[in-house]
Enzyme design. Structure first.
Site, PDB file in Angstrom:
ATOM      1  N   ASP A 187       0.817  -1.214   0.000  1.00  0.00           N
ATOM      2  CA  ASP A 187       0.000   0.000   0.000  1.00  0.00           C
ATOM      3  C   ASP A 187       0.856   1.272   0.000  1.00  0.00           C
ATOM      4  OD1 ASP A 187      -2.426   1.331   0.029  1.00  0.00           O
ATOM      5  OD2 ASP A 187      -3.237   0.165   1.700  1.00  0.00           O
ATOM      6  N   ASP A 236     -10.020   3.564  -3.583  1.00  0.00           N
ATOM      7  CA  ASP A 236     -10.762   2.348  -3.215  1.00  0.00           C
ATOM      8  C   ASP A 236     -12.189   2.277  -3.771  1.00  0.00           C
ATOM      9  OD1 ASP A 236      -8.468   2.111  -1.802  1.00  0.00           O
ATOM     10  OD2 ASP A 236      -9.413   1.837   0.153  1.00  0.00           O
TER      11      ASP A 236
HETATM   12  C1  GLA Z   1      -5.981   1.343   1.343  1.00  0.00           C
HETATM   13  C2  GLA Z   1      -6.092   0.347   0.181  1.00  0.00           C
HETATM   14  C3  GLA Z   1      -7.231  -0.621   0.464  1.00  0.00           C
HETATM   15  C4  GLA Z   1      -6.959  -1.356   1.766  1.00  0.00           C
HETATM   16  C5  GLA Z   1      -6.777  -0.357   2.894  1.00  0.00           C
HETATM   17  C6  GLA Z   1      -6.302  -1.041   4.174  1.00  0.00           C
HETATM   18  O1  GLA Z   1      -7.093   2.161   1.422  1.00  0.00           O
HETATM   19  O2  GLA Z   1      -6.301   1.031  -1.026  1.00  0.00           O
HETATM   20  O3  GLA Z   1      -7.386  -1.536  -0.600  1.00  0.00           O
HETATM   21  O4  GLA Z   1      -5.825  -2.155   1.625  1.00  0.00           O
HETATM   22  O5  GLA Z   1      -5.814   0.644   2.562  1.00  0.00           O
HETATM   23  O6  GLA Z   1      -6.051  -0.143   5.193  1.00  0.00           O
END
Ligand code: GLA
Length: 388
Positions: free
Chosen positions: A149, A205
């Protein structure tokens, strides 16, 4: 003079070549699996992950190609005196290695999550400065997949210069590990991530809703719209990742679940289920395990589909397949039902005739020179394969 110029060019170019050469061939087709984040967020545990592995092995998903079980954020709590990452002892009392062994014993592969910054998005320890130690730990544990990430990176680092550090640490291992780069499309990830990542996120996301109203809320349709033009960057062993599936989650209707799965299949996207595999309605399972949709996603030619017709409420996506076949997906984006007259030969400018095979009903419905009348409910797709 000439020699030293060549040497200088080699010094600049070589590190990238070395990385590119070392990227393992673990994503010849888009990866398929399950990830904990979309449904469980931080509520992960050893018991939960085992139950997901049990479900995937038993419910038909493994049979049609799903193989990775990936724990997302929140499994880690600290580092020990040697800098080694420590799992949450309450939620993972047997340790991550034992869990990976369990997942492997089910014939599946095991994935884990970390972050290129100091901390993860949920404030757990990140890998910055610990890349080699972490990579070695993953190898020792039997990890097959790393989602990496981009939270807490400060303003002085770019992802383009940061991600290669972990990539290099992974490629120095004996164990092949699929590298999933999650930098939300920063710096046009699709243009450069293929040098060392197997999949790379293209957006922020995904939320469990088909069509959101706010620009900041990424519904399935909003994510879809952000994939236009990226098709030339995805292919064998390096795929654009429009984020994990929300099939079976949130307020998606069955038409919307089908449309979401069909479109992600067309985009040659990773198929990472994100629902509760233990308790899914049979119609959700039948969408996730539709062999013909999966065959389109997994087609060996590795071409990402693209939008051919871009109307306000009506879109058509096409995807080139092996053996000169095509997949076609008609999408009603609108709130109302639409009746569509559609001739595949004319719209796709086909030079030969095909049999039109409906994916969801698993039947041949005619030939490509006919004009079909499709009654399409709101947010539904017509999803076909043009067979020779
Ligand atoms: C980010 C990523 C998500 C997930 C969250 C976890 O937002 O884009 O897909 O992994 O972190 O905290």
């Amino acid at each position: 003079m000439k020699v030293s110029l060549v040497a200088m060019v080699m010094i600049v170019v070589l590190p990238f070549n070395i990385l590119a050469q070392k990227k393992a061939d673990v994503a010849l087709t888009p990866p398929m699996g399950w990830n904990s984040w979309n449904y469980f967020a931080c509520d992960v545990s050893e018991a939960l992950i085992k139950e997901m592995a049990d479900a995937m092995a038993a419910n038909g998903m493994a049979e049609v190609g799903y193989e990775y079980i990936v724990i997302d954020d929140c499994w880690q709590v600290s580092r020990d005196e040697n800098g080694k990452i420590v799992e949450d002892p309450v939620r993972f009392p047997s340790g991550i290695k034992a869990l990976a062994d369990y997942v492997h014993s089910k014939g599946l592969k095991f994935g884990i999550y970390s972050d290129a910054g100091k901390r993860t998005c949920q404030e757990r320890p990140g890998s910055l400065g610990y890349e080699e130690i972490d990579a070695k730990t993953y190898e020792e544990w039997g990890v097959d997949y790393l989602k990496y990430d981009w939270c807490h990176n400060g303003i002085f680092r770019t992802s383009k210069e940061t991600y290669p550090t972990m990539a290099k640490a992974l490629y120095e291992l004996d164990r092949p590990i699929l590298f999933s780069m999650c930098n939300w499309g920063r710096q046009k990830s699709w243009e450069w991530a293929g040098d060392y990542a197997h999949i790379w996120r293209t957006t922020h996301d995904i939320k469990p809703t088909f069509s959101g109203v706010s620009v900041f809320f990424l519904s399935v349709l909003r994510i879809l719209d952000k994939q236009d033009g990226l098709e030339k960057h995805g292919g064998v062993n390096g795929w654009n990742d429009p984020d994990m599936l929300q099939v079976g989650n949130g307020d998606l209707t069955m038409d919307e679940n089908q449309a979401h799965f069909a479109l992600w299949s067309m985009l040659a996207a990773p198929l990472m289920a994100g629902n509760d595999l233990r308790n899914m309605p049979p119609d959700v399972l039948s969408i996730l395990t539709n062999k013909e949709a999966i065959a389109i996603n997994q087609d060996a030619l590795g071409k990402q589909g693209y939008r051919l017709i871009n109307g306000k409420d009506f879109n058509v996506y096409v995807k080139e397949l092996s053996n000169d076949e095509w997949a076609v997906c008609l999408l009603n984006r609108g709130k109302a039902e639409q009746t569509i007259d559609f001739n595949f030969r004319d719209q796709l400018k086909l030079e030969q005739d095909f049999t039109v095979h409906n994916i969801w009903s698993n039947e041949d419905i005619g030939t490509s020179d006919a004009t079909f009348k499709f009654d399409m409910p709101s947010h539904s797709v017509v999803f076909v394969r043009l067979r020779r």
